[in-house]
Design an enzyme around this catalytic site. Structure first.
Site, PDB file in Angstrom:
ATOM      1  N   ASN A  13       0.886  -1.168   0.000  1.00  0.00           N
ATOM      2  CA  ASN A  13       0.000   0.000   0.000  1.00  0.00           C
ATOM      3  C   ASN A  13       0.918   1.210   0.000  1.00  0.00           C
ATOM      4  O   ASN A  13       1.479   1.568   1.027  1.00  0.00           O
ATOM      5  CB  ASN A  13      -0.886  -0.028   1.262  1.00  0.00           C
ATOM      6  CG  ASN A  13      -1.670   1.266   1.405  1.00  0.00           C
ATOM      7  OD1 ASN A  13      -1.859   2.011   0.447  1.00  0.00           O
ATOM      8  ND2 ASN A  13      -2.142   1.546   2.622  1.00  0.00           N
ATOM      9  N   LYS A  15       0.341   4.296  -0.429  1.00  0.00           N
ATOM     10  CA  LYS A  15      -0.196   5.550   0.136  1.00  0.00           C
ATOM     11  C   LYS A  15       0.120   6.718  -0.804  1.00  0.00           C
ATOM     12  O   LYS A  15       0.099   6.537  -2.012  1.00  0.00           O
ATOM     13  CB  LYS A  15       0.326   5.763   1.553  1.00  0.00           C
ATOM     14  CG  LYS A  15       0.161   4.502   2.404  1.00  0.00           C
ATOM     15  CD  LYS A  15       0.388   4.724   3.861  1.00  0.00           C
ATOM     16  CE  LYS A  15       0.224   3.400   4.596  1.00  0.00           C
ATOM     17  NZ  LYS A  15       0.153   3.555   6.040  1.00  0.00           N
ATOM     18  N   HIS A  98      -9.375   2.016   4.417  1.00  0.00           N
ATOM     19  CA  HIS A  98      -8.116   2.136   5.158  1.00  0.00           C
ATOM     20  C   HIS A  98      -8.301   3.125   6.312  1.00  0.00           C
ATOM     21  O   HIS A  98      -9.027   4.109   6.177  1.00  0.00           O
ATOM     22  CB  HIS A  98      -6.992   2.603   4.218  1.00  0.00           C
ATOM     23  CG  HIS A  98      -5.654   2.503   4.869  1.00  0.00           C
ATOM     24  ND1 HIS A  98      -5.167   3.467   5.719  1.00  0.00           N
ATOM     25  CD2 HIS A  98      -4.713   1.524   4.826  1.00  0.00           C
ATOM     26  CE1 HIS A  98      -3.983   3.082   6.169  1.00  0.00           C
ATOM     27  NE2 HIS A  98      -3.689   1.909   5.647  1.00  0.00           N
ATOM     28  N   GLU A 100      -6.556   5.404   7.388  1.00  0.00           N
ATOM     29  CA  GLU A 100      -6.237   6.808   7.068  1.00  0.00           C
ATOM     30  C   GLU A 100      -7.413   7.475   6.365  1.00  0.00           C
ATOM     31  O   GLU A 100      -7.657   8.667   6.540  1.00  0.00           O
ATOM     32  CB  GLU A 100      -4.954   6.867   6.219  1.00  0.00           C
ATOM     33  CG  GLU A 100      -3.717   6.628   7.079  1.00  0.00           C
ATOM     34  CD  GLU A 100      -2.579   5.917   6.373  1.00  0.00           C
ATOM     35  OE1 GLU A 100      -2.539   5.918   5.131  1.00  0.00           O
ATOM     36  OE2 GLU A 100      -1.719   5.341   7.070  1.00  0.00           O
ATOM     37  N   GLU A 170      -5.885  -4.347  10.325  1.00  0.00           N
ATOM     38  CA  GLU A 170      -4.827  -3.370  10.586  1.00  0.00           C
ATOM     39  C   GLU A 170      -5.142  -2.592  11.863  1.00  0.00           C
ATOM     40  O   GLU A 170      -5.901  -1.615  11.826  1.00  0.00           O
ATOM     41  CB  GLU A 170      -4.723  -2.385   9.408  1.00  0.00           C
ATOM     42  CG  GLU A 170      -4.379  -3.046   8.101  1.00  0.00           C
ATOM     43  CD  GLU A 170      -3.654  -2.088   7.161  1.00  0.00           C
ATOM     44  OE1 GLU A 170      -2.596  -2.469   6.664  1.00  0.00           O
ATOM     45  OE2 GLU A 170      -4.128  -0.958   6.949  1.00  0.00           O
ATOM     46  N   SER A 216       3.036  -1.983  10.291  1.00  0.00           N
ATOM     47  CA  SER A 216       4.471  -2.134  10.541  1.00  0.00           C
ATOM     48  C   SER A 216       4.979  -3.552  10.286  1.00  0.00           C
ATOM     49  O   SER A 216       5.911  -4.019  10.943  1.00  0.00           O
ATOM     50  CB  SER A 216       4.829  -1.688  11.966  1.00  0.00           C
ATOM     51  OG  SER A 216       4.475  -0.327  12.153  1.00  0.00           O
TER      52      SER A 216
END
Ligand code: PGA
Length: 255
Positions: A13, A15, A98, A100, A170, A216
């Site tokens: 991903n 981003k 996601h 974010e 996640e 991570s």
């Protein structure tokens, strides 16, 4: 169903990173390193990189995904991208929900559900992200949060459509923080997600769903995370931007 029968998927991903030229260079570096992968390899890249990424990965085993899509076919939605636009240029996967997007752009379970249904209807494979905030984990409501997200995000998704859905667990506190969930924590929630899917659909359908861990994940911890029976792959942020690190995670998933 045993884990070996599920498709292991490692997805990058990216981003908001890499220009189209940089995307081509990174994919050219990744491609030879993952050519013999025994798992599915995906790069989810910014919209403007998609065409370059698809061209760069032609003839390789890397598939390309977008990082979002809108639910409407077309119309007055300035700044949005439709599933048809993605399909036409050869996109196969799309990251949805996601954290974010949820945190910074007002994404809700309702809009994640609308996007998921639209993606499936268009023949795209959604990678639906769920995960709890640190505070929610501390308040001991991780399972409630995840159960709610799974139920709402997949509302009205049929058992047949579920075959094309990938779930990414996640934990929000682990994303981009260097704080990975322990392999046991990841396994616990991924197993819980599978149990929820079994409740909403049935055990056989739940057993066939690829559930990724993300947060991570890197070349140092991938082996242990991926050794867990309900962790079928990874959604990789930071480490997916470094060819060697991403390739090492693909290698770990190929064992
Ligand atoms: P990270 O991001 O690997 O940089 O933590 C994961 C993600 O947000 O998908």
């Amino acid at each position: 169903m045993d884990k070996a029968k599920r498709t292991a998927i490692i997805a990058g991903n990216w981003k908001m990173n890499k220009t189209p030229k940089e995307a081509t260079a990174l994919l050219n570096a990744i491609a030879p390193l993952v050519a013999d992968a025994d798992c599915e390899v995906i790069a989810c890249v910014p919209y403007v990189d998609l065409a370059a990424a698809i061209e760069a990965t032609e003839g390789t085993n890397i598939k390309i995904g977008a990082e979002n899509c809108h639910w409407a076919e077309s119309g007055a939605f300035t700044g949005e991208i439709s599933t048809g636009m993605l399909k036409e240029i050869g996109v196969e996967y799309v990251v949805l929900g996601h954290s974010e997007r949820r945190q910074y752009f007002g994404e809700t379970d309702e809009t994640v559900n609308k996007r998921t249904k639209a993606a499936l209807a268009a023949g795209l494979k959604p990678i639906v992200c769920v995960g709890e905030l640190l505070w929610e984990r501390e308040c001991n409501i991780t399972e409630e949060v995840i159960a709610r997200q799974i139920k709402l995000d997949l509302w009205d998704v049929t058992e047949e459509e579920l075959k094309n859905v990938v779930i990414a667990y996640e934990p929000v506190w682990a994303i981009g923080t260097g704080k990975t969930a322990t392999a046991d924590q990841a396994e616990e929630v991924c197993a819980f997600i599978r149990a929820q899917l079994a409740k909403l659909y049935n055990q056989e359908a739940a057993d066939a769903v690829t559930i990724q861990y993300g947060g991570s994940m890197n070349d140092g911890n991938a082996d242990e995370l991926l050794s867990k029976v309900n962790v079928d792959g990874g959604l990789i942020g930071g480490a997916s931007l470094v060819a060697e690190k991403f390739a090492a995670i693909v290698k770990a998933a190929s064992k």
